[in-house]
Design a protein around this motif. Structure first.
Motif, PDB file in Angstrom:
ATOM      1  N   GLU A 170      41.237  68.662   4.478  1.00  0.00           N
ATOM      2  CA  GLU A 170      41.360  67.341   5.080  1.00  0.00           C
ATOM      3  C   GLU A 170      42.770  67.141   5.605  1.00  0.00           C
ATOM      4  O   GLU A 170      43.717  67.805   5.143  1.00  0.00           O
ATOM      5  CB  GLU A 170      40.998  66.246   4.085  1.00  0.00           C
ATOM      6  CG  GLU A 170      41.665  66.369   2.741  1.00  0.00           C
ATOM      7  CD  GLU A 170      41.075  65.371   1.741  1.00  0.00           C
ATOM      8  OE1 GLU A 170      41.855  64.684   1.097  1.00  0.00           O
ATOM      9  OE2 GLU A 170      39.822  65.298   1.666  1.00  0.00           O
ATOM     10  N   GLU A 171      42.883  66.286   6.606  1.00  0.00           N
ATOM     11  CA  GLU A 171      44.176  66.091   7.231  1.00  0.00           C
ATOM     12  C   GLU A 171      44.388  64.608   7.489  1.00  0.00           C
ATOM     13  O   GLU A 171      43.480  63.913   7.952  1.00  0.00           O
ATOM     14  CB  GLU A 171      44.248  66.866   8.554  1.00  0.00           C
ATOM     15  CG  GLU A 171      45.615  66.741   9.211  1.00  0.00           C
ATOM     16  CD  GLU A 171      45.784  67.642  10.405  1.00  0.00           C
ATOM     17  OE1 GLU A 171      44.908  68.495  10.625  1.00  0.00           O
ATOM     18  OE2 GLU A 171      46.789  67.475  11.109  1.00  0.00           O
ATOM     19  N   TYR A 172      45.575  64.132   7.165  1.00  0.00           N
ATOM     20  CA  TYR A 172      45.930  62.724   7.399  1.00  0.00           C
ATOM     21  C   TYR A 172      46.914  62.656   8.550  1.00  0.00           C
ATOM     22  O   TYR A 172      47.822  63.483   8.647  1.00  0.00           O
ATOM     23  CB  TYR A 172      46.589  62.118   6.162  1.00  0.00           C
ATOM     24  CG  TYR A 172      45.630  61.847   5.019  1.00  0.00           C
ATOM     25  CD1 TYR A 172      45.049  60.597   4.874  1.00  0.00           C
ATOM     26  CD2 TYR A 172      45.321  62.844   4.102  1.00  0.00           C
ATOM     27  CE1 TYR A 172      44.176  60.355   3.829  1.00  0.00           C
ATOM     28  CE2 TYR A 172      44.467  62.605   3.069  1.00  0.00           C
ATOM     29  CZ  TYR A 172      43.895  61.354   2.929  1.00  0.00           C
ATOM     30  OH  TYR A 172      43.040  61.102   1.901  1.00  0.00           O
ATOM     31  N   ILE A 173      46.760  61.648   9.403  1.00  0.00           N
ATOM     32  CA  ILE A 173      47.750  61.412  10.440  1.00  0.00           C
ATOM     33  C   ILE A 173      48.085  59.929  10.419  1.00  0.00           C
ATOM     34  O   ILE A 173      47.183  59.085  10.476  1.00  0.00           O
ATOM     35  CB  ILE A 173      47.216  61.838  11.811  1.00  0.00           C
ATOM     36  CG1 ILE A 173      47.290  63.358  11.908  1.00  0.00           C
ATOM     37  CG2 ILE A 173      48.034  61.219  12.933  1.00  0.00           C
ATOM     38  CD1 ILE A 173      46.640  63.909  13.095  1.00  0.00           C
ATOM     39  N   SER A 174      49.375  59.641  10.298  1.00  0.00           N
ATOM     40  CA  SER A 174      49.790  58.237  10.276  1.00  0.00           C
ATOM     41  C   SER A 174      49.665  57.658  11.682  1.00  0.00           C
ATOM     42  O   SER A 174      50.133  58.268  12.658  1.00  0.00           O
ATOM     43  CB  SER A 174      51.224  58.144   9.792  1.00  0.00           C
ATOM     44  OG  SER A 174      51.723  56.862  10.083  1.00  0.00           O
ATOM     45  N   ALA A 175      49.045  56.509  11.792  1.00  0.00           N
ATOM     46  CA  ALA A 175      48.856  55.881  13.100  1.00  0.00           C
ATOM     47  C   ALA A 175      49.671  54.607  13.207  1.00  0.00           C
ATOM     48  O   ALA A 175      49.341  53.725  13.996  1.00  0.00           O
ATOM     49  CB  ALA A 175      47.376  55.614  13.330  1.00  0.00           C
ATOM     50  N   HIS A 176      50.718  54.517  12.398  1.00  0.00           N
ATOM     51  CA  HIS A 176      51.518  53.281  12.357  1.00  0.00           C
ATOM     52  C   HIS A 176      52.213  53.055  13.698  1.00  0.00           C
ATOM     53  O   HIS A 176      52.892  53.953  14.208  1.00  0.00           O
ATOM     54  CB  HIS A 176      52.548  53.396  11.246  1.00  0.00           C
ATOM     55  CG  HIS A 176      53.292  52.121  11.004  1.00  0.00           C
ATOM     56  ND1 HIS A 176      52.702  51.019  10.441  1.00  0.00           N
ATOM     57  CD2 HIS A 176      54.574  51.768  11.278  1.00  0.00           C
ATOM     58  CE1 HIS A 176      53.586  50.040  10.367  1.00  0.00           C
ATOM     59  NE2 HIS A 176      54.735  50.469  10.867  1.00  0.00           N
TER      60      HIS A 176
END
Lengths: 183, 184
Positions: free
Chosen positions: B88-94
């Motif tokens: 799984e991969e997280y990407i910050s979209a802030h």
């Protein structure tokens, strides 16, 4: 590749076939510095298509007739080898011809050693170089030789190397004058 | 940092694809993408815009990808992607704009899920050699098997120019032939 009679694995046979051989070079009348440049490629293994800087795949090089190397110009008198014992006043300078008299293999060995790349593999590579002052090689080395490096320049042939017949049949280019005295 | 230390942390691998993906058929590796966002905070504004405008189109075009929306109060937005191989991969979209998020979603959709590592080689083959590996005996003249070393023939340098001696002999031979033809 099939498994050999000794029972070694194919990979072992492959590796022995790749690494366990020697190459001969005849240094008679050859420039030691140009020779070193050539031998260097065989010691590092860069003549092989499997060469890789991290892969220690050099060949053994056996050099014969190192006593008969030829230096260009006045190098025998002018080239100087420096050594320092480490003690005060321990510096010494040896002319090339003096060094060659003391050890007829050393000029060539130093020439090769200087041309090898300056890294941790250098000592191991020079250890694969076997130099003999004449053409007498121990049988244990001779039976592992599987090839020969071509010389860089033709060996000159003296008049006394030709047979009597060849000299007699050589075309006469001119006549000596009648009163000319041949010494 | 030495390469050894670097590899301990970041690893290295070869070019690979799961189960020859893309050869003959393509299997979607992205299985689920979760959009986490806040309904009120400004940091999620781009994400909210993306959800309003583009998300339905994305879901229609990619029926194999499960799309989850997870609103959560007063927390910064992020994208979570889950792949067929379990990664799984997280990407910050802030504070990202909706067009930026569109690009990141496209990036997640096209990934295989394999970890992003340094590639040791930029090419790979399952069949390194058909002829077999090279040995010192490939393409060698079998004559060396019966050669006695040291061999004069293998050692002699290639001579490209004629020596003066050979030139004299050649001249002499020519002269002989010429004179022979004159007399006959």
């Amino acid at each position: 590749m099939e498994v050999s009679a000794g029972g070694e694995s194919p990979q072992k046979v492959q590796s022995m076939a790749t690494f366990g051989c020697g190459i001969l070079y005849d240094a008679k009348w050859q420039n030691p510095f140009h020779t070193a440049n050539k031998i260097k490629d065989y010691l590092t293994g860069s003549t092989k298509p499997i060469y890789h800087p991290l892969n220690d795949c050099g060949d053994h090089v056996v050099v014969i007739n190192s006593r008969d190397i030829a230096m260009p110009g006045i190098e025998w008198e002018k080239r100087v080898y420096f050594h320092h014992t480490g003690y005060p006043g321990g510096a010494s300078w040896t002319l090339a011809w003096e060094l060659h008299q003391k050890d007829p293999t050393l000029v060539l060995r130093k020439a090769v050693y200087n041309q090898l790349s300056k890294n941790l593999l250098r000592r191991g590579r020079i250890a694969r170089l076997h130099i003999f002052p004449d053409d007498k090689i121990p049988d244990s080395i001779l039976q592992n030789i599987s090839g020969q490096i071509r010389q860089l320049r033709p060996v000159p042939k003296r008049l006394d190397h030709y047979s009597e017949e060849e000299v007699k049949n050589f075309p006469k280019v001119f006549d000596w004058p009648r009163e000319y005295i041949i010494q | 940092m030495t390469s050894h230390t670097w590899n301990l942390f970041w690893g290295s691998s070869f070019v690979r694809t799961p189960l020859r993906n893309g050869v003959g058929r393509y299997v979607q590796q992205l299985q689920r993408v979760t959009f986490k966002f806040c309904k009120t905070h400004g940091g999620s504004q781009g994400m909210r815009e993306f959800i309003e405008k583009d998300l339905v189109d994305f879901a229609k075009v990619n029926p194999g990808v499960v799309v989850y929306l997870k609103p959560r109060r007063h927390r910064s937005p992020c994208l979570k992607a889950e792949y067929l191989n379990g990664e799984e991969e997280y990407i910050s979209a802030h504070n990202l704009s909706s067009s930026d998020i569109k690009k990141w979603v496209e990036y997640l959709r096209m990934r295989s899920g394999n970890p992003v590592e340094r590639l040791r080689k930029y090419q790979h083959t399952d069949h390194p050699s058909i002829q077999g590996p090279w040995t010192p005996w490939t393409h060698r003249d079998p004559e060396i098997n019966v050669t006695e070393f040291p061999s004069e023939k293998l050692s002699a340098a290639h001579v490209t120019e004629k020596t003066a001696t050979e030139q004299v002999i050649e001249l002499f031979e020519k002269q002989k032939i010429a004179s022979g033809s004159n007399t006959s």
